[in-house]
Design an enzyme around this catalytic site. Structure first.
Site, PDB file in Angstrom:
ATOM      1  CB  THR A 254      -0.870   0.028   1.275  1.00 51.40           C
ATOM      2  OG1 THR A 254       0.012   0.238   2.399  1.00 51.40           O
ATOM      3  CG2 THR A 254      -1.662  -1.257   1.468  1.00 51.40           C
TER       4      THR A 254
ATOM      5  CG  ASN B  73       2.944   6.404  19.898  1.00 54.23           C
ATOM      6  OD1 ASN B  73       2.121   6.030  20.726  1.00 54.23           O
ATOM      7  ND2 ASN B  73       2.648   7.221  18.917  1.00 54.23           N
TER       8      ASN B  73
ATOM      9  CB  SER C 122      -9.850  -2.054  12.998  1.00 55.67           C
ATOM     10  OG  SER C 122      -8.608  -1.376  12.998  1.00 55.67           O
ATOM     11  CE  LYS C 123      -3.149  -3.771  15.273  1.00 49.87           C
ATOM     12  NZ  LYS C 123      -2.365  -4.598  14.310  1.00 49.87           N
TER      13      LYS C 123
ATOM     14  CB  THR D 299      -1.567  -0.703  18.832  1.00 53.25           C
ATOM     15  OG1 THR D 299      -1.440   0.607  19.371  1.00 53.25           O
ATOM     16  CG2 THR D 299      -3.043  -0.960  18.567  1.00 53.25           C
ATOM     17  CG  ASP D 300       0.040   2.043  23.259  1.00 53.87           C
ATOM     18  OD1 ASP D 300      -0.400   2.279  22.109  1.00 53.87           O
ATOM     19  OD2 ASP D 300       0.821   2.824  23.848  1.00 53.87           O
ATOM     20  CD  GLU D 301      -3.305   4.474  18.848  1.00 53.46           C
ATOM     21  OE1 GLU D 301      -4.448   4.635  18.395  1.00 53.46           O
ATOM     22  OE2 GLU D 301      -2.312   5.107  18.459  1.00 53.46           O
TER      23      GLU D 301
ATOM     24  CG  ASP E 291      -5.507  -7.381  -0.162  1.00 54.68           C
ATOM     25  OD1 ASP E 291      -5.484  -7.385   1.087  1.00 54.68           O
ATOM     26  OD2 ASP E 291      -6.297  -6.691  -0.834  1.00 54.68           O
TER      27      ASP E 291
ATOM     28  CE1 TYR F  29      -3.831   0.743  13.765  1.00 52.10           C
ATOM     29  CE2 TYR F  29      -3.662   2.050  15.779  1.00 52.10           C
ATOM     30  CZ  TYR F  29      -3.162   1.059  14.934  1.00 52.10           C
ATOM     31  OH  TYR F  29      -2.004   0.388  15.272  1.00 52.10           O
TER      32      TYR F  29
ATOM     33  CB  ALA G 249      -0.231  -6.995   6.920  1.00 52.18           C
TER      34      ALA G 249
HETATM   35  P1  NAD Z   1       2.938   0.581   8.421  1.00 50.32           P
HETATM   36  O1  NAD Z   1       1.697   1.286   8.034  1.00 50.32           O
HETATM   37  O2  NAD Z   1       4.246   1.265   8.320  1.00 50.32           O
HETATM   38  O3  NAD Z   1       3.073  -0.782   7.600  1.00 50.32           O
HETATM   39  C1  NAD Z   1       1.997  -1.622   7.342  1.00 50.32           C
HETATM   40  C2  NAD Z   1       2.391  -2.580   6.219  1.00 50.32           C
HETATM   41  O4  NAD Z   1       1.280  -3.454   5.975  1.00 50.32           O
HETATM   42  C3  NAD Z   1       2.710  -1.889   4.901  1.00 50.32           C
HETATM   43  O5  NAD Z   1       3.897  -2.412   4.344  1.00 50.32           O
HETATM   44  C4  NAD Z   1       1.512  -2.204   4.030  1.00 50.32           C
HETATM   45  O6  NAD Z   1       1.818  -2.267   2.634  1.00 50.32           O
HETATM   46  C5  NAD Z   1       1.080  -3.553   4.577  1.00 50.32           C
HETATM   47  N1  NAD Z   1      -0.342  -3.824   4.324  1.00 50.32           N
HETATM   48  C6  NAD Z   1      -1.384  -2.983   4.552  1.00 50.32           C
HETATM   49  N2  NAD Z   1      -2.538  -3.568   4.171  1.00 50.32           N
HETATM   50  C7  NAD Z   1      -2.221  -4.805   3.715  1.00 50.32           C
HETATM   51  C8  NAD Z   1      -2.979  -5.883   3.194  1.00 50.32           C
HETATM   52  N3  NAD Z   1      -4.314  -5.780   3.046  1.00 50.32           N
HETATM   53  N4  NAD Z   1      -2.347  -7.012   2.828  1.00 50.32           N
HETATM   54  C9  NAD Z   1      -0.992  -7.117   2.953  1.00 50.32           C
HETATM   55  N5  NAD Z   1      -0.230  -6.116   3.418  1.00 50.32           N
HETATM   56  C10 NAD Z   1      -0.827  -4.971   3.810  1.00 50.32           C
HETATM   57  O7  NAD Z   1       2.675   0.064   9.906  1.00 50.32           O
HETATM   58  P2  NAD Z   1       3.685  -0.078  11.135  1.00 50.32           P
HETATM   59  O8  NAD Z   1       3.753   1.211  11.843  1.00 50.32           O
HETATM   60  O9  NAD Z   1       4.922  -0.740  10.674  1.00 50.32           O
HETATM   61  O10 NAD Z   1       2.847  -1.083  12.043  1.00 50.32           O
HETATM   62  C11 NAD Z   1       2.972  -2.485  11.881  1.00 50.32           C
HETATM   63  C12 NAD Z   1       2.056  -3.189  12.875  1.00 50.32           C
HETATM   64  O11 NAD Z   1       2.439  -2.818  14.191  1.00 50.32           O
HETATM   65  C13 NAD Z   1       0.586  -2.824  12.730  1.00 50.32           C
HETATM   66  O12 NAD Z   1      -0.172  -3.981  12.952  1.00 50.32           O
HETATM   67  C14 NAD Z   1       0.349  -1.788  13.821  1.00 50.32           C
HETATM   68  O13 NAD Z   1      -0.987  -1.840  14.275  1.00 50.32           O
HETATM   69  C15 NAD Z   1       1.311  -2.274  14.896  1.00 50.32           C
HETATM   70  N6  NAD Z   1       1.845  -1.235  15.802  1.00 50.32           N
HETATM   71  C16 NAD Z   1       2.414  -0.091  15.306  1.00 50.32           C
HETATM   72  C17 NAD Z   1       2.974   0.843  16.192  1.00 50.32           C
HETATM   73  C18 NAD Z   1       3.642   2.110  15.689  1.00 50.32           C
HETATM   74  O14 NAD Z   1       4.011   2.952  16.507  1.00 50.32           O
HETATM   75  N7  NAD Z   1       3.838   2.287  14.411  1.00 50.32           N
HETATM   76  C19 NAD Z   1       2.930   0.609  17.569  1.00 50.32           C
HETATM   77  C20 NAD Z   1       2.315  -0.575  18.044  1.00 50.32           C
HETATM   78  C21 NAD Z   1       1.806  -1.500  17.150  1.00 50.32           C
HETATM   79  O1  DAU Z   2       0.481   3.860  20.316  1.00 44.34           O
HETATM   80  C1  DAU Z   2       0.796   3.064  19.223  1.00 44.34           C
HETATM   81  C2  DAU Z   2       0.298   3.705  17.947  1.00 44.34           C
HETATM   82  O2  DAU Z   2       1.161   4.795  17.674  1.00 44.34           O
HETATM   83  C3  DAU Z   2       0.243   2.737  16.773  1.00 44.34           C
HETATM   84  O3  DAU Z   2      -0.658   1.719  17.044  1.00 44.34           O
HETATM   85  C4  DAU Z   2      -0.154   3.482  15.489  1.00 44.34           C
HETATM   86  O4  DAU Z   2      -0.104   2.598  14.383  1.00 44.34           O
HETATM   87  C5  DAU Z   2       0.815   4.625  15.269  1.00 44.34           C
HETATM   88  O5  DAU Z   2       0.436   5.367  14.135  1.00 44.34           O
HETATM   89  C6  DAU Z   2       0.865   5.537  16.492  1.00 44.34           C
HETATM   90  O6  DAU Z   2      -0.394   6.236  16.652  1.00 44.34           O
HETATM   91  P1  DAU Z   2      -0.466   7.780  17.080  1.00 44.34           P
HETATM   92  O7  DAU Z   2      -1.762   8.306  16.640  1.00 44.34           O
HETATM   93  O8  DAU Z   2      -0.093   7.938  18.507  1.00 44.34           O
HETATM   94  O9  DAU Z   2       0.752   8.350  16.184  1.00 44.34           O
HETATM   95  P2  DAU Z   2       0.894   9.710  15.348  1.00 44.34           P
HETATM   96  O10 DAU Z   2       2.326   9.840  14.969  1.00 44.34           O
HETATM   97  O11 DAU Z   2      -0.129   9.827  14.305  1.00 44.34           O
HETATM   98  O12 DAU Z   2       0.581  10.824  16.464  1.00 44.34           O
HETATM   99  C7  DAU Z   2       1.362  10.945  17.638  1.00 44.34           C
HETATM  100  C8  DAU Z   2       0.774  12.074  18.471  1.00 44.34           C
HETATM  101  O13 DAU Z   2       1.017  13.320  17.769  1.00 44.34           O
HETATM  102  C9  DAU Z   2      -0.732  11.996  18.648  1.00 44.34           C
HETATM  103  O14 DAU Z   2      -1.076  12.512  19.923  1.00 44.34           O
HETATM  104  C10 DAU Z   2      -1.283  12.915  17.552  1.00 44.34           C
HETATM  105  C11 DAU Z   2      -0.218  13.982  17.430  1.00 44.34           C
HETATM  106  N1  DAU Z   2      -0.022  14.556  16.082  1.00 44.34           N
HETATM  107  C12 DAU Z   2       0.119  13.707  15.034  1.00 44.34           C
HETATM  108  C13 DAU Z   2       0.316  14.206  13.760  1.00 44.34           C
HETATM  109  C14 DAU Z   2       0.444  13.274  12.572  1.00 44.34           C
HETATM  110  C15 DAU Z   2       0.085  15.927  15.929  1.00 44.34           C
HETATM  111  O15 DAU Z   2      -0.012  16.695  16.908  1.00 44.34           O
HETATM  112  N2  DAU Z   2       0.295  16.423  14.673  1.00 44.34           N
HETATM  113  C16 DAU Z   2       0.411  15.620  13.573  1.00 44.34           C
HETATM  114  O16 DAU Z   2       0.581  16.128  12.426  1.00 44.34           O
END
Ligand code: NAD
Ligand code: DAU
Length: 357
Positions: free
Chosen positions: A39, A192, A166-167, A138-140, A62, A163, A85
């Protein structure tokens, strides 16, 4: 370590690419199959350093396509799945919730069904090692904290955004398949993450990009929301430890004991950027721009990862100030990656390389 074929889903994304790199390099006797739809968030340039290793294979596909997933499992007979994913950005879930239901809920159930079909009943016998389904969450899912307290593994689920709903739903399905069918499943809920290869729609990489290009840094509301930040490579190490050592059916929280209000974090980032870009102190902070708050914006997340630390001995390796500076250095020396991602040019790379499975 026994030879194993492990499916990693979402391995071209931010955390998935770090996990794939760790496993491919650390376990040469494992075959790592990276399944990713590519994606907007998936980027094969995240994996260029390991893409030609003999124990790595990429498959474009997918997880929402049940027939394709069933075929894939029947063909590869995976010994384990690490499922990352997902659609991961809260703001996108507010504009398009259904996409999150499809990938995060239906996609997860498709994987569970395919795993169940080839794994259950498990072969019996002392030496039989059950294939494992590891769900990365996620912690969310726990909702929002007030000024005190922390999320533990027994905190009741209370998701607020499409989001996190769904998680949460996908976590429930994973537990249900363990309890109902005996699937060997484990879940981790992490705070995060930050670090290299983070898509610049999320707070830290977006702000680095904007500061570098003298664009406004959007801060939602008053910037008082608190997040608990963890170095992405520490998350990948935690997944490794849990995947190999957790008892079936367990959950672990992963976090860095590292809470920051958004505005304090951005002020620190501005200071680092001033230094790196040879700007006068205070110059980057002038770009801070308070904007309309995110709908349903959770106030505070804080993870208690005592269980993981005590039972499996994992601890975070980096202090945040050091990790943030390393992250800034990475983005400033990988300008091409950042510019390609923001311009969409990176899509051309994988369209040429991987038009079809
Ligand atoms: P990301 O958005 O960077 O990556 C998601 C990946 O999944 C992408 O490579 C995308 O192409 C792939 N994908 C999306 N839809 C798909 C589908 N239908 N089929 C196959 N592949 C698909 O996400 P991330 O930040 O690396 O997060 C990875 C996992 O960790 C997620 O499950 C997220 O909920 C969890 N997580 C993320 C954070 C964070 O801070 N980013 C924290 C805690 C948990
Ligand atoms: O807690 C884990 C989660 O952390 C993961 O499950 C999610 O996949 C990941 O995206 C992340 O979610 P957040 O919503 O916390 O991350 P984001 O970087 O979008 O935002 C971090 C904080 O900053 C949040 O309080 C919103 C704020 N924010 C975010 C953006 C993009 C801003 O103030 N300005 C911005 O432009």
């Amino acid at each position: 370590m026994k030879n194993k074929k492990i499916l990693v889903t979402g391995g071209a994304g931010f955390i998935g690419s770090h996990l794939v790199r760790l496993f491919v390099n650390k376990y040469p006797n494992y075959q790592i199959v990276n399944l990713d739809k590519l994606t907007y968030a998936g980027n094969l340039a995240n994996l260029r350093d390991i893409e030609n290793k003999p124990n790595y294979q990429f498959i474009k596909g997918d997880i929402v396509d049940a027939a394709f997933i069933n075929e894939l499992f029947a063909e590869h007979k995976f010994d384990g799945v690490i499922h990352l994913a997902a659609e991961s950005h809260v703001d996108r879930s507010i504009s398009n919730p259904l996409e999150f239901v499809m990938t995060n809920v239906i996609g997860t159930v498709n994987l569970l069904n395919a795993a169940k079909a080839i794994w259950i009943p498990y072969p019996s016998g002392k030496d039989a090692e059950a294939p494992r389904f590891y769900h990365v969450s996620t912690d969310e899912v726990y909702g929002s904290l007030g000024e005190t307290g922390m999320f533990t593994e027994t905190t009741a689920y209370d998701p607020h955004s499409p989001y996190s709903a769904s998680k949460a739903s996908s976590d429930h399905f994973v537990r249900a398949y363990h309890d109902t069918y005996g699937l060997d499943a484990v879940i981790s809920n992490c705070s995060n993450n930050y670090g290299s290869f983070h898509f610049p729609e999320k707070l830290i990489p977006l702000s680095i990009y904007n500061i570098k290009n003298n664009k406004p840094i959007p801060i939602y509301g008053k910037g008082e929301n608190i997040r608990d930040w963890l170095w992405v490579e520490d998350h990948a190490r935690a997944i490794d430890v849990i995947y190999h050592n957790a008892k079936a059916g367990t959950t672990y929280n992963i976090g860095g004991h590292n809470e920051w209000t958004n505005i304090d974090l951005i002020r620190l980032l501005c200071k680092i950027m001033d230094k790196k870009l040879n700007r006068n102190e205070g110059e980057s902070a002038k770009l801070i721009n308070y904007v309309k708050d995110r709908a349903g914006h959770d106030l505070r997340y804080a993870i208690d990862s005592t269980k993981l630390q005590n039972e499996l001995g994992w601890t975070p390796s980096l202090q945040f100030e050091e990790g943030l500076e390393k992250t800034v250095d990475w983005y400033l020396t990988n300008e091409e990656w950042l510019n390609n991602v923001t311009s969409g040019d990176y899509k051309k790379y994988y369209e040429i390389q991987y038009s079809k499975r």
